[in-house]
Motif scaffolding. Sequence first.
Motif, PDB file in Angstrom:
ATOM      1  N   GLY A  49      56.286  -4.276  36.063  1.00 33.60           N
ATOM      2  CA  GLY A  49      56.794  -5.435  35.334  1.00 33.60           C
ATOM      3  C   GLY A  49      56.146  -5.696  33.997  1.00 33.60           C
ATOM      4  N   VAL A  50      54.833  -5.510  33.881  1.00 36.55           N
ATOM      5  CA  VAL A  50      54.126  -5.846  32.639  1.00 36.55           C
ATOM      6  C   VAL A  50      54.595  -4.979  31.461  1.00 36.55           C
ATOM      7  CG1 VAL A  50      51.867  -5.858  31.509  1.00 36.55           C
ATOM      8  CG2 VAL A  50      52.154  -6.925  33.739  1.00 36.55           C
ATOM      9  N   PRO A  51      54.685  -3.642  31.591  1.00 35.44           N
ATOM     10  CA  PRO A  51      55.180  -2.856  30.452  1.00 35.44           C
ATOM     11  C   PRO A  51      56.598  -3.259  30.032  1.00 35.44           C
ATOM     12  CG  PRO A  51      54.116  -1.418  32.033  1.00 35.44           C
ATOM     13  CD  PRO A  51      54.220  -2.766  32.683  1.00 35.44           C
ATOM     14  N   ILE A  95      60.085  -6.207  26.095  1.00 35.91           N
ATOM     15  CA  ILE A  95      61.029  -7.298  25.822  1.00 35.91           C
ATOM     16  C   ILE A  95      60.466  -8.211  24.746  1.00 35.91           C
ATOM     17  CG2 ILE A  95      62.029  -9.400  26.809  1.00 35.91           C
ATOM     18  CD1 ILE A  95      62.319  -7.804  29.464  1.00 35.91           C
ATOM     19  N   ILE A  96      59.179  -8.539  24.833  1.00 36.32           N
ATOM     20  CA  ILE A  96      58.543  -9.404  23.836  1.00 36.32           C
ATOM     21  C   ILE A  96      58.538  -8.728  22.464  1.00 36.32           C
ATOM     22  CG2 ILE A  96      56.345 -10.433  23.134  1.00 36.32           C
ATOM     23  CD1 ILE A  96      55.854 -10.964  26.167  1.00 36.32           C
ATOM     24  N   PHE A 107      60.617  -8.234  16.926  1.00 31.49           N
ATOM     25  CA  PHE A 107      61.233  -7.362  15.925  1.00 31.49           C
ATOM     26  C   PHE A 107      62.545  -7.956  15.426  1.00 31.49           C
ATOM     27  CE2 PHE A 107      64.466  -4.087  15.210  1.00 31.49           C
ATOM     28  CZ  PHE A 107      63.934  -3.452  14.092  1.00 31.49           C
ATOM     29  N   ARG A 108      63.400  -8.341  16.345  1.00 36.22           N
ATOM     30  CA  ARG A 108      64.702  -8.907  15.951  1.00 36.22           C
ATOM     31  C   ARG A 108      64.529 -10.187  15.151  1.00 36.22           C
ATOM     32  NH1 ARG A 108      67.749  -7.854  21.654  1.00 36.22           N
ATOM     33  NH2 ARG A 108      68.327  -5.695  21.257  1.00 36.22           N
ATOM     34  N   SER A 109      63.578 -11.010  15.548  1.00 32.64           N
ATOM     35  CA  SER A 109      63.319 -12.264  14.848  1.00 32.64           C
ATOM     36  C   SER A 109      62.866 -12.009  13.407  1.00 32.64           C
ATOM     37  CB  SER A 109      62.271 -13.064  15.612  1.00 32.64           C
ATOM     38  OG  SER A 109      61.922 -14.229  14.925  1.00 32.64           O
ATOM     39  N   GLY A 156      54.947  -0.449  18.266  1.00 32.69           N
ATOM     40  CA  GLY A 156      54.178  -1.030  19.367  1.00 32.69           C
ATOM     41  C   GLY A 156      54.188  -0.074  20.533  1.00 32.69           C
ATOM     42  N   SER A 157      54.556  -0.582  21.713  1.00 31.04           N
ATOM     43  CA  SER A 157      54.664   0.294  22.874  1.00 31.04           C
ATOM     44  C   SER A 157      55.815   1.276  22.687  1.00 31.04           C
ATOM     45  CB  SER A 157      54.867  -0.526  24.149  1.00 31.04           C
ATOM     46  OG  SER A 157      56.057  -1.274  24.065  1.00 31.04           O
ATOM     47  N   SER A 158      56.752   0.916  21.822  1.00 33.72           N
ATOM     48  CA  SER A 158      57.810   1.827  21.385  1.00 33.72           C
ATOM     49  C   SER A 158      58.070   1.527  19.914  1.00 33.72           C
ATOM     50  CB  SER A 158      59.084   1.631  22.223  1.00 33.72           C
ATOM     51  OG  SER A 158      59.568   0.313  22.079  1.00 33.72           O
TER      52      SER A 158
END
Length: 195
Positions: free
Chosen positions: A37-39, A44-45, A50-52, A155-157
């Motif tokens: 769940g954490v990754p 998602i965050i 990014f979109r913001s 980031g993570s991606s």
Amino acid sequence: LHRVDRRQRQMCIRDRGFSLIELLITLTVSAIILSVGVPSLIKIIERSEFRSELSLLHRTISMGHAKAAMNGWTVALCPLDAANECTNDWEQTLTLFEDRNRNQKKETNEPILYLLEANDDDRVMRRFSRNAPITFNPQGNAFGFNGTLTYCQNGSSTLGGTIIIANTGRVRLGEDKNHDGIAENSQGQNIDCSG
């Protein structure tokens, strides 16, 4: 007498709590859920951030287009140096201002319309395809100042987007046709987010 003993035994069993095996099983299940769940939550965050930020850049450029056409002045968006001249370091604070004399420098009589704070996140990159400010003339056109603003977040991606400013002054987001989180250039290849 027999009923009292049974009731007392049930109360003793309830007050005992977890056994070591039950606790280990609970911790193992919790660890598995967290590791999955954490990754996903981090992704998602990051995607939301990014979109913001990309949307804020898009709205800022669109505001420049609208202000130029509405107020009848040339409007420029760029990072300014210590002498208030436009530079090409798009990681710095971006200043949207009326460039009334069209010299790509913010003079004292030229009002600031909006400030977009400097990018202090090492994972984020902003760059403009031209060595010039984004400029809209009093008709709202960007003729001669058209180009593409690239925004990437590693980031993570890796996520990457573009904002395309046409000669006509039209401002639009680039497309991500394959939905991999990175917009494509005009040749259909992912934009370069390597820095």
